[in-house]
Design a protein around this motif. Structure first.
Motif, mmCIF file in Angstrom:
data_model
loop_
_atom_site.group_PDB
_atom_site.id
_atom_site.type_symbol
_atom_site.label_atom_id
_atom_site.label_comp_id
_atom_site.label_asym_id
_atom_site.label_seq_id
_atom_site.Cartn_x
_atom_site.Cartn_y
_atom_site.Cartn_z
ATOM 1 N N LEU A 1 -3.616 -1.981 -5.569
ATOM 2 C CA LEU A 1 -4.661 -2.429 -6.486
ATOM 3 C C LEU A 1 -5.965 -2.691 -5.735
ATOM 4 O O LEU A 1 -7.056 -2.413 -6.257
ATOM 5 N N ILE A 2 -5.879 -3.221 -4.512
ATOM 6 C CA ILE A 2 -7.082 -3.416 -3.698
ATOM 7 C C ILE A 2 -7.797 -2.079 -3.511
ATOM 8 O O ILE A 2 -9.018 -1.984 -3.660
ATOM 9 N N ALA B 1 4.996 2.007 5.587
ATOM 10 C CA ALA B 1 5.417 3.337 5.129
ATOM 11 C C ALA B 1 4.244 4.134 4.564
ATOM 12 O O ALA B 1 4.321 5.365 4.483
ATOM 13 N N TRP B 2 3.141 3.435 4.183
ATOM 14 C CA TRP B 2 2.021 4.133 3.539
ATOM 15 C C TRP B 2 0.781 4.001 4.409
ATOM 16 O O TRP B 2 0.012 3.027 4.300
ATOM 17 N N SER B 3 0.576 4.989 5.258
ATOM 18 C CA SER B 3 -0.568 4.946 6.180
ATOM 19 C C SER B 3 -1.892 4.990 5.432
ATOM 20 O O SER B 3 -2.899 4.457 5.910
ATOM 21 N N GLU B 4 -1.922 5.604 4.235
ATOM 22 C CA GLU B 4 -3.166 5.691 3.476
ATOM 23 C C GLU B 4 -3.605 4.316 2.946
ATOM 24 O O GLU B 4 -4.730 4.152 2.493
ATOM 25 N N LEU B 5 -2.693 3.313 3.011
ATOM 26 C CA LEU B 5 -3.022 1.967 2.560
ATOM 27 C C LEU B 5 -3.157 0.987 3.719
ATOM 28 O O LEU B 5 -3.182 -0.225 3.504
ATOM 29 N N GLU C 1 -3.784 -4.536 5.472
ATOM 30 C CA GLU C 1 -4.205 -5.568 6.426
ATOM 31 C C GLU C 1 -5.005 -6.661 5.735
ATOM 32 O O GLU C 1 -4.950 -7.830 6.143
ATOM 33 N N ILE C 2 -5.745 -6.315 4.696
ATOM 34 C CA ILE C 2 -6.487 -7.334 3.942
ATOM 35 C C ILE C 2 -5.518 -8.360 3.369
ATOM 36 O O ILE C 2 -5.736 -9.579 3.468
ATOM 37 N N ASP D 1 -8.735 -15.082 -1.448
ATOM 38 C CA ASP D 1 -9.930 -14.263 -1.669
ATOM 39 C C ASP D 1 -9.740 -12.951 -0.911
ATOM 40 O O ASP D 1 -9.675 -12.930 0.311
ATOM 41 N N LEU D 2 -9.648 -11.844 -1.644
ATOM 42 C CA LEU D 2 -9.368 -10.540 -1.040
ATOM 43 C C LEU D 2 -10.627 -9.693 -0.856
ATOM 44 O O LEU D 2 -10.529 -8.535 -0.473
ATOM 45 N N GLY D 3 -11.790 -10.288 -1.113
ATOM 46 C CA GLY D 3 -13.039 -9.572 -0.896
ATOM 47 C C GLY D 3 -13.414 -8.658 -2.044
ATOM 48 O O GLY D 3 -12.610 -8.342 -2.923
ATOM 49 N N ASN D 4 -14.666 -8.242 -2.074
ATOM 50 C CA ASN D 4 -15.175 -7.321 -3.097
ATOM 51 C C ASN D 4 -14.955 -7.840 -4.517
ATOM 52 O O ASN D 4 -14.688 -7.069 -5.440
ATOM 53 N N GLY D 5 -15.046 -9.164 -4.679
ATOM 54 C CA GLY D 5 -14.896 -9.744 -6.007
ATOM 55 C C GLY D 5 -13.471 -9.806 -6.503
ATOM 56 O O GLY D 5 -13.248 -10.031 -7.700
ATOM 57 N N MET D 6 -12.488 -9.645 -5.620
ATOM 58 C CA MET D 6 -11.078 -9.648 -6.019
ATOM 59 C C MET D 6 -10.378 -10.882 -5.452
ATOM 60 O O MET D 6 -10.513 -11.208 -4.275
#
Length: 624
Positions: free
Chosen positions: A81-82, A117-121, A126-127, A143-148
């Motif tokens: 979702l991030i 398992a998902w290098s694209e994520l 890490e966030i 707080d996950l940044g970017n308004g999320m």
């Protein structure tokens, strides 16, 4: 008749019992189920939850969007979702709120192993991993940044939902399968899903179990089967059509649940740590913020002490108050981590100063609310060690928090009508009672003196009634505690001697005679129950008319809308724990005003209510 005693629930939430397959997929042995699809967990998330809830299309054009999730698990849904939010965020002002529920939080190392398992994520993973929540019953805001942001509730699922405050626009129902984890899918839980849904909310889930479909229908959802993912032939989607009559809630005069339009301009009376944290929180939400303070600079008042200590107050049982205190402490630790130039993590050695406190500490040791990453026992059982308390330089921190805020110093506010703003928040300590009602918002002054000096001592923090803390070449110890109505007490040699005597007991290795000591005094505002007064200010005269007779006679309360002073909030009574309370309470008030998910449970909200003391007064009042 069943005489089997009820099993006591540990204050510390359990961990999952994991077994790792050769494919790297974790399986929970308690529920005997996998955390995500063995074929492709990420694609399952995208198909079942994102597409099932119409994402990202449904949040386009929206200012705020709220997603709720049953089953936090490895955090895979959040990580994906991030990434989706970062790619399709509607605007720089848009906010995404995620509310998740978990009964057995995975250790961060296990989550890291699962997510690799998902290098694209990797970047998004890490966030989340760097913000991984602590293991503790209650509510934590990340707080996950970017308004999320992420609000995580850790508890048994039904009470967690009952205590939560939010309305979701979309739901990911992602617990283990209904056959293996029936508590997550009960009709009561599905009814709570309906209670926390906004009109038109969508649900995505992989199960098509008959009792789940029926329960969702009873809770107000229109349910449909859709093609499944992987080996699953079908999955469910549902849309919320409206709350059934049995979901309508009664007005609560304690919680003052009244929604006003989100403010464009906010005036905060008071530039102490509470006012500074409020200014920061509202500036983050795009408000025009102005702060008014009768002091002449940031160097004055109790929030200008050279160094302050953030440490938990741990109660001996799992109560709403105990959870509220934990919610606030964990929020403070997370907040101060953002300011490494003004705050440092220190282990705090806390010794009991009475037999009552010794008993409380024994109960904490026997049934701890934290694991050994945050809590330990001192040698010989002489006290508790709080691992990762925080030493803070309040004045320096406040300067940074207020650096991009309009602050008017030397301003004494006597009439709220003189303030031109959509919202006024009173955070002026004892001054609050002069701007509201001394009877309705009862605050008392507690004055105190502390001593400080420049020193090479660092990473030192101990407490036993008095406290000593050392960091960044500064040492502070004290403080005395005495009644004080308004005026700041004068410096005294007797107060210094009390402080020196106390430090000789808890830190005998410190030779005070070698230090060039200076002293400060200040006044703190406290309440009778030692908890803050935070939230919307009631209209006390109307309260008396609406609830006075019913409270006095014990009748059912009038369920009409609780009267309040429009556009006025209060945040006070923080006592000697202002540094601990302020970051949490600022987010709490901002979330309530902007109708965001709240970062604590219902019990905590009631304990903070500004109406609580006046309602007790009305209950005790004699008939005139």
């Amino acid at each position: 008749m069943n005489d089997k005693p009820k099993q006591k629930i540990s204050r510390l939430p359990p961990r999952p019992d994991l077994e790792w397959g050769e494919d790297g997929v974790p399986r929970d042995q308690i529920n005997d189920d996998v955390y995500f699809s063995v074929s492709n967990g990420l694609e399952e998330t995208r198909e079942v939850f994102f597409r099932g809830c119409g994402l990202p299309e449904r949040w386009q054009g929206q200012g705020d969007f709220t997603i709720a999730e049953l089953g936090f698990g490895t955090g895979l849904n959040i990580v994906a979702l991030i990434k989706l939010w970062r790619e399709y965020r509607p605007s720089q002002k848009a906010k995404l709120h995620v509310v998740s529920f978990e009964g057995r939080l995975m250790h961060v190392d296990s989550a890291r192993s699962a997510l690799k398992a998902w290098s694209e994520l990797a970047e998004e993973a890490e966030i989340l991993l760097s913000n991984w929540p602590e293991r503790a019953r209650g509510v934590q805001r990340l707080d996950l940044g970017n308004g999320m942001s992420l609000i995580l509730h850790q508890d048994e699922i039904l009470p967690a939902l009952q205590n939560a405050k939010f309305e979701a626009d979309a739901w990911f129902l992602d617990g283990f399968s209904p056959a293996k984890n029936p508590a997550m899918w009960s009709s009561d839980v599905m009814m709570q899903v309906g209670r926390h849904s906004s009109e038109g909310a969508l649900i995505g889930t992989y199960t098509v179990a008959g009792h789940v479909r029926r329960s969702l229908s009873e809770a107000g959802f229109e349910v449909s089967k859709q093609p499944g993912f992987g080996k699953k032939r079908e999955r469910l989607e549902a849309i919320f059509k409206g709350k059934p009559a049995n979901l309508e809630k009664e007005a609560d005069p304690l919680l003052l649940d009244c929604q006003e339009a989100a403010p464009q301009s906010v005036a905060i009376v008071g530039a102490g740590i509470m006012g500074a944290c409020l200014a920061h929180a509202f500036k983050q939400r795009g408000c025009d913020v102005r702060v008014l303070d009768q002091a002449n600079s940031v160097e004055e008042g109790a929030s200008a002490n050279p160094l302050g200590l953030v440490a938990p107050r741990l109660d001996g049982a799992d109560t709403p108050q105990a959870r509220l205190l934990i919610d606030a402490y964990l929020a403070a630790r997370r907040f101060y981590r953002q300011f490494p130039d003004h705050a440092w993590f220190v282990d705090v050695e806390h010794f009991a100063n009475s037999e009552t406190e010794e008993q409380r500490q024994r109960r904490v040791i026997e049934d701890p609310p934290f694991d050994d990453g945050l809590l330990g026992v001192l040698l010989n059982g002489e006290g508790l060690k709080y691992k990762g308390g925080v030493a803070v330089k309040p004045a320096d921190l406040r300067k940074q928090l207020l650096s991009n805020i309009e602050v008017e110093w030397g301003v004494s506010v006597s009439d709220l009508n003189d303030i031109d703003a959509d919202l006024v928040i009173l955070a002026s300590g004892l001054g609050i009672k002069h701007l509201t009602s001394p009877e309705g918002v009862p605050l008392r002054g507690r004055g105190g003196q502390l001593e400080y000096a420049n020193t090479s001592v660092s990473a030192l923090a101990r407490s036993k009634g008095h406290y000593i803390v050392g960091a960044d070449e500064t040492l502070v110890f004290g403080a005395t505690y005495e009644d004080c109505e308004n005026d700041v007490p004068e410096l005294s040699q007797s107060a210094r001697e009390k402080n020196i005597k106390a430090v000789a007991e808890i830190a005998p290795e410190i030779n005070v005679s070698d230090l060039e000591l200076q002293s400060r005094t200040a006044v703190r505002a406290v309440t009778n129950d030692q908890l803050p007064i935070v939230g919307r200010v009631p209209d006390f005269e109307k309260y008396k008319k609406m609830y006075g007779e019913d409270l006095r006679t014990g009748r059912r309360l009038n369920t009409g809308r609780a009267p309040y002073q429009k556009g006025v909030y209060v945040a006070g009574g923080l006592g000697s724990r202002g540094l601990t309370w302020a970051p949490f309470l600022a987010q709490y008030i901002a979330a309530e005003i902007f109708d965001e998910p709240l970062p604590t449970g219902r019990g905590g909200r009631e304990l903070l209510s500004p109406a609580r003391f006046y309602m007790r007064t009305l209950k005790r009042a004699k008939k005139e």
